[in-house]
Design an enzyme around this catalytic site. Sequence first.
Site: not given
Length: 294
Positions: A29, A177, A245
């Site tokens: 992100h 995930h 992540d």
Amino acid sequence: MSDDYLPFHPNPRKPSYRPPEGAVDAHCHVFGPAARFPFAPERKYTPCDAPKEKLFALRDFLGFSRNVIVQATCHGRDNSALVDAIETAGSRARGVAIVGPDVTDAELDRLDEAGVRAVRFNFLRRLVDAAPREDFAAIAARVAKRGWHVVVYFEAGQLAELAGFLATLPCPVVIDHMGRPDVRAGVEGAAFQDFLRFLDAHPAMWVKVSCPERLTVQGPPYDDVVPFARALVERFGDRVLWGTDWPHPNMRSHMPDDGELVDMIPRIAVTEAARQALLVDNPMRLYWPEEVAP
Ligand code: 0GY
């Protein structure tokens, strides 16, 4: 809204494992900086600033070549920080956006031009308020026509209620995930076996073997998560993706060391061929098909 999250690891270790040439971090992100890209008023948590420069420096430090940057709920439907990052990275990044049913074709054109190749549907009640399935179905129909796909985030307990809906989506579907298994139940547990059967039955479903830090009970080095990721890589080797992540939003228990996460890769993909598929061939096929020979 709670803000007792941890900041990302300031000084990750250099991984011993060296990813293959062209490796893709397919789930990460960018956040803010808030002064330029404010967070969404409806957000359920406020992350730390995690600007594109830091992400790209981490990519290089960990030995990766490209990123797939995923819009998170804290930025809501305002994809500006994501678009800014992928435009900066050019062919080295692609994006996964969040849009509403009222998104215009002109906006989808703009996102496509910038490098967005998917939309994300989030079903976690702690992260977003419920939205009608018809809205998701209508968005999926529109983006599928552009050759985009859908990324979904849900927890293992939601699979039964979502399975039928996911199977109707007219494009590839990437499950974040590992479908969030309860690792205490073990790989042989009924829920994870149901998940494997679901993937068996639906060849358009892909899965990210990511986020041990959110699934673990034991903590680093995440021995309790390895068997789940390994089972998925062994069984669905041509539709698995891997991602850091980073910057691990909304983590309260501990903050993973991204170098340690990279060092898990040979434990979950145990052959060179499996790692090449996981880190290069699969994400290239999904996000950079124009660069892949047919
Ligand atoms: C992740 C996981 C989480 C957050 C989000 O969109 C989000 O805010 O996905 C989480 O809290 O589990 O993939 O970043």
